[in-house]
Design an enzyme around this catalytic site. Structure first.
Site, PDB file in Angstrom:
ATOM      1  N   LYS A 164       0.676  -1.234   0.088  1.00 41.56           N
ATOM      2  CA  LYS A 164       0.018  -0.048   0.068  1.00 41.56           C
ATOM      3  C   LYS A 164       0.900   1.205  -0.125  1.00 41.56           C
ATOM      4  CE  LYS A 164      -3.788   2.129   2.716  1.00 41.56           C
ATOM      5  NZ  LYS A 164      -4.695   2.031   3.796  1.00 41.56           N
ATOM      6  N   SER A 191      -9.359   2.283   3.044  1.00 39.72           N
ATOM      7  CA  SER A 191      -8.515   2.752   1.975  1.00 39.72           C
ATOM      8  C   SER A 191      -7.509   2.000   1.105  1.00 39.72           C
ATOM      9  CB  SER A 191      -7.769   3.690   2.773  1.00 39.72           C
ATOM     10  OG  SER A 191      -6.963   3.065   3.818  1.00 39.72           O
ATOM     11  N   SER A 225     -10.141  -0.091   6.788  1.00 40.71           N
ATOM     12  CA  SER A 225      -9.581   0.027   5.499  1.00 40.71           C
ATOM     13  C   SER A 225      -8.785  -1.500   5.033  1.00 40.71           C
ATOM     14  CB  SER A 225      -8.433   0.977   5.711  1.00 40.71           C
ATOM     15  OG  SER A 225      -9.133   2.356   5.732  1.00 40.71           O
TER      16      SER A 225
END
Length: 454
Positions: free
Chosen positions: A82, A151, A175
């Protein structure tokens, strides 16, 4: 093995094949890269990717094995990271124009551990702006007109589309668990403090967790074996003798596990399809599950979470927003955080142990809490990442949580089941999840919503 078959191997399967010399790290990495090249123009899971750099890493790992050097448990396995997690060889731009051009000098602690275990750091995945709600361009692999969640949008989508077998994400609210549910993959948000956050964009010290996405429980155990552990650079990690996650995950539970079906005070947020699916799931589990009500005091936990998150994010993101304007959505949260009085913030923090103590009573009787991972299937449209409301309580209290792709909702889209365990019982949670899947496999024919891949 043909290239098109390699991409469907789980990380555990591929690691075993590479270790015995049946395939090479370069073969496996190349297959993943070809898959990315084919699909990512539409799905847009990756923010940064360098094909030759990934292949160079893989060739170096093959050379290491050929020389007879020891190899790690992730030898030759591509892992996506990420884009709020620092990497020395890729940009880390935080999903925002305010982070454009940011090039860290060092790897985050988790990335360093992955490299030491032989992983190929294949690229950086799309995150929402500063890992909050403003979405990036990623689309859900099951329906490109729907959100993948956030996210950790790109990480979930990349694993779901068979672009990579493993990916890292983070969770400050929902997330990891929410995008895993929307994309139909396995994911874990570990216990607070189990995995170091050193070198990761700090949003909220009391809420930030690192997690992982995979296509099997065995793969989650594999990556936890690598990334879990104390790190002096993260003061919230603790020295402990780490369990062998893979060993425990494969074990038979000493007794058949029991589950507490906890609707939580926000069950009205679940859509009708989700409620019906869970009623069917509970019926399929029979005597292994019981409905359990939680203390009415927990109804305040969502506001407590918002107070803590907004205040700490306003502090931590101040250097970035001083450079320019964030999105309207993030700007409102940060404005709220700046308005919170110190006494209100400290009072919110003081509530958290009380919530945890209330939940701990459930684990005296049950192996795990079973609840929804999200209000429903992935919503239509790309302007929102969905509601994290079913993740908030477990993030606030730091309990380990899994998202399991066990149910089907509207149009056959994935509908996640969330399992939650007592703090520090991550390995046992993986074992319990395996027992749940086996139990459901015996009842699958009578439960139309249970997904075959579970």
């Amino acid at each position: 093995m043909a290239e098109h078959e390699l991409i469907h191997l789980t990380a555990s399967e591929a690691a075993a094949e590479i270790a015995r010399g049946a395939i090479s790290a370069e073969d496996y990495t190349r297959a993943c890269l070809e898959r990315i090249e084919t699909l990512d123009g539409e799905i847009k899971a990756f923010a940064h990717l360098d094909r030759e750099h990934a292949l160079t890493q893989a060739r170096a790992l093959d050379e290491r094995r050929a020389q007879g050097s020891p190899i790690g448990p992730l030898h030759g396995i591509p892992v996506a990271i990420k884009d709020i997690i620092d990497t020395a060889d890729y940009p880390t731009e935080l999903g925002s124009p305010l982070g454009a051009g940011r090039r860290p000098w060092n790897d985050a602690s988790v990335v360093a551990k992955l490299r030491a275990a032989g992983a190929v750091i294949i690229g950086k995945t799309v995150t929402t702006e500063f890992a909050y709600f403003h979405p990036g361009p990623t689309r859900n692999p099951h329906d490109h007109a729907r959100t993948p969640g956030g996210s950790s949008s790109g990480s979930a989508a990349a694993v779901a589309a068979d672009m990579v077998p493993l990916a890292l994400g983070s969770q400050t609210n929902g997330s990891v668990i929410r995008p895993a549910a929307f994309c139909g993959v396995f994911a874990i948000k570990p216990s607070y403090g189990l995995v170091s956050r050193a070198g990761v964009l700090p949003l909220s010290r009391h809420l930030d967790h690192l997690g992982a996405f995979a296509r099997s429980l065995a793969d989650l155990a594999l990556i936890l074996d690598v990334i879990a552990g104390h790190d002096p650079a993260d003061p919230d990690t603790r020295p402990f003798a780490a369990p062998d996650f893979r060993l425990v995950q494969r074990e038979e539970p000493p007794l058949p596990p029991s589950f507490a079906f906890v609707r939580t005070p926000v069950w009205d947020k679940a859509d009708a399809d989700t409620k019906a699916a869970f009623e069917e799931l509970i019926a399929a589990l029979g005597s292994a599950v019981a409905a359990v009500d939680v203390s009415p005091s927990l109804a305040q936990a969502w506001q407590t979470h918002r107070t803590v998150m907004a205040t700490e994010m306003a502090h931590n993101l101040a250097p970035f927003v001083a450079r320019g304007e964030p999105s309207e959505m993030l700007g409102k949260l940060l404005s709220h955080g700046r308005s919170v009085a110190a006494v209100e913030y400290l009072a919110a923090l003081a509530q958290v142990p009380r919530y945890g103590a209330s939940l701990a009573e459930i684990f005296d009787e049950y192996d795990a809490i079973l609840t929804a991972a999200a209000p429903g299937v992935a919503p239509k449209g790309l302007g929102s990442t969905g509601d994290p409301v079913f993740c908030t309580l477990w993030t606030l209290t730091g309990l380990p949580a899994l998202s399991l792709p066990l149910l089907a909702g509207e149009g056959g889209l994935p509908l996640g089941v969330q399992l939650v365990a007592a703090s520090g019982h991550d390995a046992r949670l993986l074992r319990t999840a395996g027992a749940l899947i086996e139990l459901l496999a015996k009842t699958q024919k009578s439960a139309r919503r249970l997904r075959a891949r579970g």
